[in-house]
Design a protein around this motif. Structure first.
Motif, PDB file in Angstrom:
ATOM      1  N   GLU A 180       0.824  -1.214   0.000  1.00  0.00           N
ATOM      2  CA  GLU A 180       0.000   0.000   0.000  1.00  0.00           C
ATOM      3  C   GLU A 180       0.860   1.268   0.000  1.00  0.00           C
ATOM      4  OE1 GLU A 180       0.809  -1.090   4.272  1.00  0.00           O
ATOM      5  OE2 GLU A 180       0.222  -2.163   2.429  1.00  0.00           O
ATOM      6  N   LEU A 181       2.139   1.134   0.283  1.00  0.00           N
ATOM      7  CA  LEU A 181       3.046   2.286   0.269  1.00  0.00           C
ATOM      8  C   LEU A 181       3.566   2.588  -1.131  1.00  0.00           C
ATOM      9  CD1 LEU A 181       5.242   1.358   3.389  1.00  0.00           C
ATOM     10  CD2 LEU A 181       3.179   2.770   3.336  1.00  0.00           C
ATOM     11  N   ASP A 182       3.339   1.674  -2.044  1.00  0.00           N
ATOM     12  CA  ASP A 182       3.929   1.765  -3.387  1.00  0.00           C
ATOM     13  C   ASP A 182       3.094   2.696  -4.260  1.00  0.00           C
ATOM     14  OD1 ASP A 182       5.443   1.369  -5.605  1.00  0.00           O
ATOM     15  OD2 ASP A 182       4.979  -0.754  -5.860  1.00  0.00           O
ATOM     16  N   GLN A 183       3.305   4.008  -4.084  1.00  0.00           N
ATOM     17  CA  GLN A 183       2.514   5.000  -4.808  1.00  0.00           C
ATOM     18  C   GLN A 183       3.392   5.915  -5.665  1.00  0.00           C
ATOM     19  OE1 GLN A 183      -0.379   6.991  -2.280  1.00  0.00           O
ATOM     20  NE2 GLN A 183      -0.664   5.152  -1.040  1.00  0.00           N
ATOM     21  N   HIS A 184       4.570   5.416  -6.055  1.00  0.00           N
ATOM     22  CA  HIS A 184       5.486   6.179  -6.892  1.00  0.00           C
ATOM     23  C   HIS A 184       5.869   5.356  -8.115  1.00  0.00           C
ATOM     24  CE1 HIS A 184       6.022   7.639  -2.735  1.00  0.00           C
ATOM     25  NE2 HIS A 184       6.285   8.802  -3.273  1.00  0.00           N
ATOM     26  N   ASP A 185       6.208   6.037  -9.188  1.00  0.00           N
ATOM     27  CA  ASP A 185       6.748   5.280 -10.318  1.00  0.00           C
ATOM     28  C   ASP A 185       8.178   4.873  -9.986  1.00  0.00           C
ATOM     29  OD1 ASP A 185       8.440   7.480 -10.820  1.00  0.00           O
ATOM     30  OD2 ASP A 185       7.113   8.299 -12.352  1.00  0.00           O
ATOM     31  N   ASP A 186       8.776   4.047 -10.841  1.00  0.00           N
ATOM     32  CA  ASP A 186      10.085   3.488 -10.521  1.00  0.00           C
ATOM     33  C   ASP A 186      11.164   4.563 -10.400  1.00  0.00           C
ATOM     34  OD1 ASP A 186       8.733   1.136 -10.666  1.00  0.00           O
ATOM     35  OD2 ASP A 186       9.813   0.326 -12.391  1.00  0.00           O
ATOM     36  N   VAL A 187      11.085   5.590 -11.217  1.00  0.00           N
ATOM     37  CA  VAL A 187      12.076   6.665 -11.171  1.00  0.00           C
ATOM     38  C   VAL A 187      12.008   7.390  -9.829  1.00  0.00           C
ATOM     39  CG1 VAL A 187      12.772   8.872 -12.176  1.00  0.00           C
ATOM     40  CG2 VAL A 187      12.132   6.966 -13.671  1.00  0.00           C
ATOM     41  N   ALA A 188      10.794   7.705  -9.391  1.00  0.00           N
ATOM     42  CA  ALA A 188      10.627   8.413  -8.116  1.00  0.00           C
ATOM     43  C   ALA A 188      11.031   7.532  -6.941  1.00  0.00           C
ATOM     44  CB  ALA A 188       9.182   8.878  -7.968  1.00  0.00           C
ATOM     45  N   LEU A 189      10.704   6.236  -7.007  1.00  0.00           N
ATOM     46  CA  LEU A 189      11.073   5.333  -5.919  1.00  0.00           C
ATOM     47  C   LEU A 189      12.592   5.212  -5.824  1.00  0.00           C
ATOM     48  CD1 LEU A 189      10.251   3.422  -3.690  1.00  0.00           C
ATOM     49  CD2 LEU A 189       9.951   1.611  -5.390  1.00  0.00           C
ATOM     50  N   ALA A 190      13.259   5.087  -6.972  1.00  0.00           N
ATOM     51  CA  ALA A 190      14.722   5.006  -6.974  1.00  0.00           C
ATOM     52  C   ALA A 190      15.329   6.283  -6.399  1.00  0.00           C
ATOM     53  CB  ALA A 190      15.226   4.771  -8.395  1.00  0.00           C
ATOM     54  N   ARG A 191      14.781   7.430  -6.778  1.00  0.00           N
ATOM     55  CA  ARG A 191      15.291   8.708  -6.292  1.00  0.00           C
ATOM     56  C   ARG A 191      15.143   8.807  -4.771  1.00  0.00           C
ATOM     57  NH1 ARG A 191      12.311  11.958  -9.283  1.00  0.00           N
ATOM     58  NH2 ARG A 191      10.667  12.084  -7.724  1.00  0.00           N
ATOM     59  N   ASN A 192      14.023   8.354  -4.253  1.00  0.00           N
ATOM     60  CA  ASN A 192      13.805   8.426  -2.809  1.00  0.00           C
ATOM     61  C   ASN A 192      14.697   7.455  -2.047  1.00  0.00           C
ATOM     62  OD1 ASN A 192      11.567  10.366  -1.917  1.00  0.00           O
ATOM     63  ND2 ASN A 192      10.666   9.430  -3.724  1.00  0.00           N
ATOM     64  N   MET A 193      14.936   6.254  -2.599  1.00  0.00           N
ATOM     65  CA  MET A 193      15.864   5.322  -1.957  1.00  0.00           C
ATOM     66  C   MET A 193      17.273   5.922  -1.929  1.00  0.00           C
ATOM     67  SD  MET A 193      14.150   2.633  -0.950  1.00  0.00           S
ATOM     68  CE  MET A 193      12.864   3.832  -0.554  1.00  0.00           C
TER      69      MET A 193
END
Length: 455
Positions: free
Chosen positions: A245-258
């Motif tokens: 349920e936390l997965d509300q970003h596209d892959d680019v945004a998720l990578a940037r946040n990690m």
């Protein structure tokens, strides 16, 4: 009828010829600063900069920290540093209002207590893997050890078991990215940012190496999304987002946040570990207390005392000795009118060294935190309020676990010289000699034979 707010123009003003004394407020011994004669609030207006209010009035401090809508951390960083170029303006620290609250809710779960317990094995494994390579009986720069520990823990906690074909590429890409951030070229660019009104010049090596990190992370994200359940059951942070349920970003945004989480914790972790080692070397009675708890097998007592050591180290040597906010609009703080665009600086170290809040404030005394947790109003290492550092609990737990694993196998030899000072001409508090200490084997007496055993 409310009283008329005080204008900044009516507060004490620091003359330009005394600007050099501001360093007194971000180095140990703050209460010897002649600037305290100006009172708990004073103003400076450097040419080309917004007006700045420096305050350690605790009512001011509390109001600034709690005011989520009228003040911005991100705008302060954008104006005075290159953080927006490094992290990206879309990341949590640069968001305001509802956007910030939404992102914080999404990224909080992997930093909560239940998740933190699951990272302990990773942290201990990093120590066990690297400790045999550390010199024994000769000086070692523990700050450098801290950097190695930090990257090992963060890669393991954030990404977990990365597919072998990407593991070495990810570590190499991250190290090259850190190298670009720490390079003299980017330092020069960063130093120009305040003078350019908050604009950070492009730095191509940073851009290319940042993209290289994201490329590997996105590959890993794509591979995990292809697994049934996104690889559920894994404990790393990345897997706690994918297909949840936390997965509300596209892959680019998720990578940037990690990547942002990785960078945000890297240097601060290393420096804190360095200071803990230096403090233990410089305070033999504290090291002796830890020794006694280790030798007695008192695990709970050891953890409690280590928590106190970590908290006291962070009180006296917060990595960032000050913080601040920039006003998004005209607002009033404790009766003072703060105009839009003005900056409020909160001198954390000055507050930490105040006898109003801590008896014998310059004495390193972990016992002050044994019976009670640090007071969130006066212990401000991670800030406070809605923008308090998301990784605060993680950092505290990590430092305790790493030092428990280290001290169960090594002792820190006392030093006879004065405690290592912070670097000069540096806005943060980093050990001047890289936390130079000497480690010794831990010798224990076995219960069965009484013979000495060496760890």
């Amino acid at each position: 009828m409310s009283p008329t707010p005080i204008s900044l123009a009516h507060l004490p003003r620091l003359r330009a010829r005394h600007y050099g004394r501001l360093g007194d407020l971000i180095r140990p011994g703050t209460h010897e600063s002649p600037l305290l004669a100006l009172g708990k609030r004073f103003v400076l207006s450097p040419p080309g900069f917004p007006p700045m209010l420096i305050t350690h009035d605790m009512d001011d401090v509390r109001e600034v920290f709690s005011n989520h809508d009228d003040f911005s951390v991100g705008q302060l960083m954008s104006r005075l540093s290159s953080h927006d170029r490094v992290f990206g303006r879309e990341t949590l620290i640069f968001l305001e209002g509802d956007d910030h609250r939404r992102e914080r809710r999404l990224f909080s779960p992997p930093f909560q207590s239940k998740a933190l317990k699951s990272y302990e094995d990773v942290m201990v494994e990093v120590v066990e893997r690297t400790l045999p390579d550390w010199p024994v009986g000769e000086p070692i720069e523990f700050l450098k050890v801290g950097y190695d520990l930090a990257i090992g823990v963060l890669l393991g906690v954030i990404f977990g078991d990365v597919a072998p074909e990407r593991q070495d590429r990810l570590k190499s890409a991250v190290q090259e990215w850190f190298g670009a951030i720490e390079s003299r070229g980017f330092l020069a660019v960063t130093l120009l940012t305040p003078a350019l009104g908050g604009y950070t010049l492009p730095y191509p090596p940073l851009v290319s190496r940042q993209a290289a990190v994201d490329a590997v992370v996105i590959e890993e994200i794509t591979a995990r999304r292809a697994l049934p359940g996104g690889g559920s059951g894994r404990k790393d942070m990345l897997s706690r987002y994918i297909d949840t349920e936390l997965d509300q970003h596209d892959d680019v945004a998720l990578a940037r946040n990690m990547r942002g989480i990785l960078l945000g914790a890297y240097e601060t972790t290393a420096i804190t570990l360095g200071w803990i080692a230096a403090m233990l070397a410089g305070h033999p009675q504290v090291m002796a207390e830890l020794d006694a708890r280790i030798e007695s097998g008192d695990s709970a007592g050891l953890d409690a005392y280590l928590d106190a050591v970590v908290a006291e180290t962070m009180r006296l040597r917060p990595v960032s000795p000050f913080t601040g906010r920039r006003a998004l609009r005209d607002t009033v703080v404790n009766g003072v009118l703060i105009p839009k665009g003005a900056i409020v600086i909160l001198p954390i170290l000055l507050i930490h060294e105040s006898p109003e809040h801590y008896p014998d404030p310059l004495v390193f005394r972990p016992e002050r935190f044994l019976d009670e947790r640090p007071n969130g109003h006066t212990w401000l290492t991670f800030g406070a309020g809605p923008h308090r550092c998301l990784g605060a609990s993680f950092a505290l737990v990590e430092a305790r676990i790493l030092f428990r694993a280290i001290l169960e196998q090594r002792r820190i030899e006392p030093i006879v010289d004065a405690l290592e000072p912070p670097r000069r001409f540096h806005t943060g508090l980093s050990p001047a000699d890289n936390a130079r200490i000497t480690l010794r084997p831990r010798v224990r007496v076995t219960e069965t034979s009484g013979a000495k055993g060496t760890a």
